[in-house]
Scaffold this motif. Structure first.
Motif, PDB file in Angstrom:
ATOM      1  N   VAL A   1       0.869  -1.176   0.000  1.00 45.46           N
ATOM      2  CA  VAL A   1       0.000   0.000   0.000  1.00 45.46           C
ATOM      3  C   VAL A   1       0.904   1.222   0.000  1.00 45.46           C
ATOM      4  CG1 VAL A   1      -1.826   1.256   1.208  1.00 45.46           C
ATOM      5  CG2 VAL A   1      -1.769  -1.249   1.291  1.00 45.46           C
ATOM      6  N   VAL A   2       0.817   2.024  -1.045  1.00 40.25           N
ATOM      7  CA  VAL A   2       1.764   3.131  -1.215  1.00 40.25           C
ATOM      8  C   VAL A   2       1.006   4.417  -1.483  1.00 40.25           C
ATOM      9  CG1 VAL A   2       1.992   2.679  -3.681  1.00 40.25           C
ATOM     10  CG2 VAL A   2       3.823   3.871  -2.494  1.00 40.25           C
ATOM     11  N   GLU A   3       1.586   5.541  -1.048  1.00 39.42           N
ATOM     12  CA  GLU A   3       0.962   6.840  -1.286  1.00 39.42           C
ATOM     13  C   GLU A   3       2.029   7.874  -1.625  1.00 39.42           C
ATOM     14  OE1 GLU A   3      -1.049   7.215   2.451  1.00 39.42           O
ATOM     15  OE2 GLU A   3       0.549   8.484   3.295  1.00 39.42           O
ATOM     16  N   LEU A   4       1.654   8.780  -2.490  1.00 42.73           N
ATOM     17  CA  LEU A   4       2.510   9.900  -2.870  1.00 42.73           C
ATOM     18  C   LEU A   4       1.919  11.156  -2.258  1.00 42.73           C
ATOM     19  CD1 LEU A   4       4.921  10.849  -4.742  1.00 42.73           C
ATOM     20  CD2 LEU A   4       3.141  11.459  -6.398  1.00 42.73           C
ATOM     21  N   ALA A   5       2.722  11.871  -1.467  1.00 38.51           N
ATOM     22  CA  ALA A   5       2.254  13.068  -0.784  1.00 38.51           C
ATOM     23  C   ALA A   5       3.018  14.292  -1.258  1.00 38.51           C
ATOM     24  CB  ALA A   5       2.406  12.914   0.726  1.00 38.51           C
ATOM     25  N   ASP A   6       2.337  15.429  -1.259  1.00 38.08           N
ATOM     26  CA  ASP A   6       2.967  16.707  -1.564  1.00 38.08           C
ATOM     27  C   ASP A   6       3.612  17.206  -0.276  1.00 38.08           C
ATOM     28  OD1 ASP A   6       3.559  19.418  -2.072  1.00 38.08           O
ATOM     29  OD2 ASP A   6       1.961  19.552  -3.554  1.00 38.08           O
ATOM     30  N   ALA A   7       4.933  17.301  -0.272  1.00 38.38           N
ATOM     31  CA  ALA A   7       5.652  17.682   0.944  1.00 38.38           C
ATOM     32  C   ALA A   7       5.432  19.141   1.311  1.00 38.38           C
ATOM     33  CB  ALA A   7       7.154  17.413   0.772  1.00 38.38           C
ATOM     34  N   ARG A   8       4.908  19.932   0.387  1.00 38.28           N
ATOM     35  CA  ARG A   8       4.708  21.344   0.668  1.00 38.28           C
ATOM     36  C   ARG A   8       3.503  21.593   1.556  1.00 38.28           C
ATOM     37  NH1 ARG A   8       5.928  22.243  -5.622  1.00 38.28           N
ATOM     38  NH2 ARG A   8       4.943  20.197  -5.537  1.00 38.28           N
ATOM     39  N   ASP A   9       2.474  20.761   1.441  1.00 35.10           N
ATOM     40  CA  ASP A   9       1.301  20.944   2.292  1.00 35.10           C
ATOM     41  C   ASP A   9       0.832  19.657   2.969  1.00 35.10           C
ATOM     42  OD1 ASP A   9       0.100  19.540   0.231  1.00 35.10           O
ATOM     43  OD2 ASP A   9      -0.861  21.297  -0.647  1.00 35.10           O
ATOM     44  N   GLY A  10       1.514  18.538   2.710  1.00 32.80           N
ATOM     45  CA  GLY A  10       1.185  17.287   3.374  1.00 32.80           C
ATOM     46  C   GLY A  10       0.046  16.513   2.758  1.00 32.80           C
ATOM     47  N   ARG A  11      -0.548  16.995   1.669  1.00 32.12           N
ATOM     48  CA  ARG A  11      -1.687  16.306   1.064  1.00 32.12           C
ATOM     49  C   ARG A  11      -1.267  15.014   0.364  1.00 32.12           C
ATOM     50  NH1 ARG A  11      -3.979  18.756  -3.325  1.00 32.12           N
ATOM     51  NH2 ARG A  11      -2.045  19.904  -3.646  1.00 32.12           N
ATOM     52  N   ILE A  12      -2.126  13.993   0.451  1.00 27.84           N
ATOM     53  CA  ILE A  12      -1.927  12.770  -0.323  1.00 27.84           C
ATOM     54  C   ILE A  12      -2.484  13.009  -1.718  1.00 27.84           C
ATOM     55  CG2 ILE A  12      -2.539  10.342  -0.571  1.00 27.84           C
ATOM     56  CD1 ILE A  12      -2.665  10.163   2.459  1.00 27.84           C
ATOM     57  N   LEU A  13      -1.636  12.861  -2.715  1.00 24.08           N
ATOM     58  CA  LEU A  13      -2.019  13.139  -4.094  1.00 24.08           C
ATOM     59  C   LEU A  13      -2.427  11.892  -4.856  1.00 24.08           C
ATOM     60  CD1 LEU A  13       0.953  15.529  -4.947  1.00 24.08           C
ATOM     61  CD2 LEU A  13      -1.370  16.202  -4.300  1.00 24.08           C
ATOM     62  N   TRP A  14      -1.849  10.769  -4.464  1.00 24.13           N
ATOM     63  CA  TRP A  14      -2.069   9.529  -5.214  1.00 24.13           C
ATOM     64  C   TRP A  14      -1.802   8.354  -4.288  1.00 24.13           C
ATOM     65  CZ3 TRP A  14       1.557   5.680  -6.094  1.00 24.13           C
ATOM     66  CH2 TRP A  14       1.266   4.725  -7.072  1.00 24.13           C
ATOM     67  N   SER A  15      -2.586   7.300  -4.418  1.00 23.36           N
ATOM     68  CA  SER A  15      -2.346   6.087  -3.622  1.00 23.36           C
ATOM     69  C   SER A  15      -2.709   4.878  -4.463  1.00 23.36           C
ATOM     70  CB  SER A  15      -3.154   6.110  -2.319  1.00 23.36           C
ATOM     71  OG  SER A  15      -4.542   6.113  -2.597  1.00 23.36           O
ATOM     72  N   GLU A  16      -2.105   3.757  -4.106  1.00 27.31           N
ATOM     73  CA  GLU A  16      -2.334   2.540  -4.885  1.00 27.31           C
ATOM     74  C   GLU A  16      -2.080   1.317  -4.011  1.00 27.31           C
ATOM     75  OE1 GLU A  16      -3.923   0.823  -7.089  1.00 27.31           O
ATOM     76  OE2 GLU A  16      -3.167   2.056  -8.755  1.00 27.31           O
ATOM     77  N   ARG A  17      -2.736   0.216  -4.367  1.00 25.95           N
ATOM     78  CA  ARG A  17      -2.517  -1.086  -3.718  1.00 25.95           C
ATOM     79  C   ARG A  17      -2.013  -2.042  -4.788  1.00 25.95           C
ATOM     80  NH1 ARG A  17      -5.846  -2.190   0.898  1.00 25.95           N
ATOM     81  NH2 ARG A  17      -6.292  -4.262   0.067  1.00 25.95           N
ATOM     82  N   LEU A  18      -0.837  -2.620  -4.535  1.00 29.80           N
ATOM     83  CA  LEU A  18      -0.232  -3.545  -5.489  1.00 29.80           C
ATOM     84  C   LEU A  18       0.050  -4.865  -4.800  1.00 29.80           C
ATOM     85  CD1 LEU A  18       2.382  -1.101  -7.082  1.00 29.80           C
ATOM     86  CD2 LEU A  18       0.148  -1.709  -8.013  1.00 29.80           C
ATOM     87  N   GLN A  19      -0.162  -5.955  -5.513  1.00 27.77           N
ATOM     88  CA  GLN A  19       0.087  -7.285  -4.954  1.00 27.77           C
ATOM     89  C   GLN A  19       1.226  -7.966  -5.693  1.00 27.77           C
ATOM     90  OE1 GLN A  19      -3.219  -9.864  -4.105  1.00 27.77           O
ATOM     91  NE2 GLN A  19      -4.644  -8.149  -3.860  1.00 27.77           N
TER      92      GLN A  19
END
Length: 302
Positions: free
Chosen positions: A155-173
């Protein structure tokens, strides 16, 4: 205040914290604090912090000049947390992060923080914004791995370090039968998803940001978009954008390479008034791009 802040950070990681002393008084340093962490079912672990600083004495590491000057979107990949007690797979989180760093570093548009820098944040109780400030990056990729042989779930997420928002997330098996092949496959899939997503975010930002405030990368993106419209006015504006990007960052390979392609496209669509001159200009721009980055794929293609 200190205990509350530490407890909130640990709670986000799935721990319930208790403390043996009160918050340190203003200006008090060097105080020993024992933190008891409770997690899972009937499990707890005691940790000791041997030195505490009041807020007024905290310092934040500034991004290095090299990181500030790279001129591309920057990403830090934090080792993925392992949510399993199976000792056989204790290395998977670090292995996946290493493979992902390697895969993303092959993307010309991205500046990826080396693993020796990002690994230090494996267990650090810091938020995305703090990590971003300390490493000088715009994006932080993090997540967790769960294993239940023979399957693994990332389970992975990409966050914007400037404001802490999660921009994208995904579940991979993946399949644990061949761990190394699984790590390489998951990292490849991650890079294939993250790279174009970051590029699209940066393009949207470039569209809504005034030209004067854009960096060389943003100006280059605007130029690429204008060039692909193939309208005469937009096409000519694209060349001006690439030239402006070069003026802003002469050592960035991308605007040189795109300017080279602009001259090639101009000849290909029959808009060139002097094909020999455009061909020579394309070769010269490609050579300048390769002088900045000898592995720039676009420049090599030109």
């Amino acid at each position: 205040k200190l205990k509350q802040g530490v407890a909130e950070i640990l709670l986000q990681e799935g721990y319930i914290a208790s403390f043996d002393v009160a918050d340190p008084a203003e200006g008090e340093v060097g105080k020993t604090l024992t933190v008891t962490l409770k997690y899972g079912r009937n499990r707890e672990r005691a940790l000791r912090a041997f030195r505490l600083w009041p807020p007024a004495h905290q310092t934040m590491l500034a991004p290095s000049a090299a990181v500030r000057a790279h001129g591309r979107p920057s990403v830090a990949v934090i080792p993925f947390r392992l949510r399993s007690d199976d000792a056989r797979f204790a290395f998977i989180g670090d292995g996946l992060a290493d493979e992902t760093i390697a895969a993303l570093s092959r993307v010309a548009d991205l500046f990826v923080i080396p693993r020796l820098s990002s690994t230090a944040f494996r267990t650090a109780p810091l938020g995305v914004r703090s990590i971003g400030e300390m490493l000088g990056v715009q994006y932080v990729l993090s997540g967790s791995v769960q294993t239940e042989y023979p399957r693994a779930l990332l389970v992975v997420e990409l966050a914007d370090a400037r404001d802490g928002r999660i921009l994208w997330s995904e579940r991979l098996q993946g399949d644990l039968a061949d761990v190394f092949a699984m790590q390489a496959d998951l990292a490849r899939r991650l890079a294939a998803s993250v790279a174009p997503f970051v590029r699209s975010i940066e393009l949207r930002r470039a569209r809504i940001t005034s030209f004067e405030e854009l960096d060389a990368y943003g100006i280059t993106l605007r130029g690429v978009e204008l060039m692909h419209r193939l309208q005469r006015e937009d096409f000519l504006l694209a060349r001006r954008a690439f030239q402006a990007a070069i003026e802003r960052d002469p050592v960035s390979a991308a605007p040189h390479a795109w300017l080279a392609k602009w001259h090639i496209v101009r000849v290909a669509v029959g808009a060139s008034e002097n094909e020999a001159a455009d061909s020579a200009a394309a070769s010269a721009s490609a050579e300048r791009a390769l002088a900045c980055d000898q592995e720039d794929a676009l420049a090599l293609a030109v």
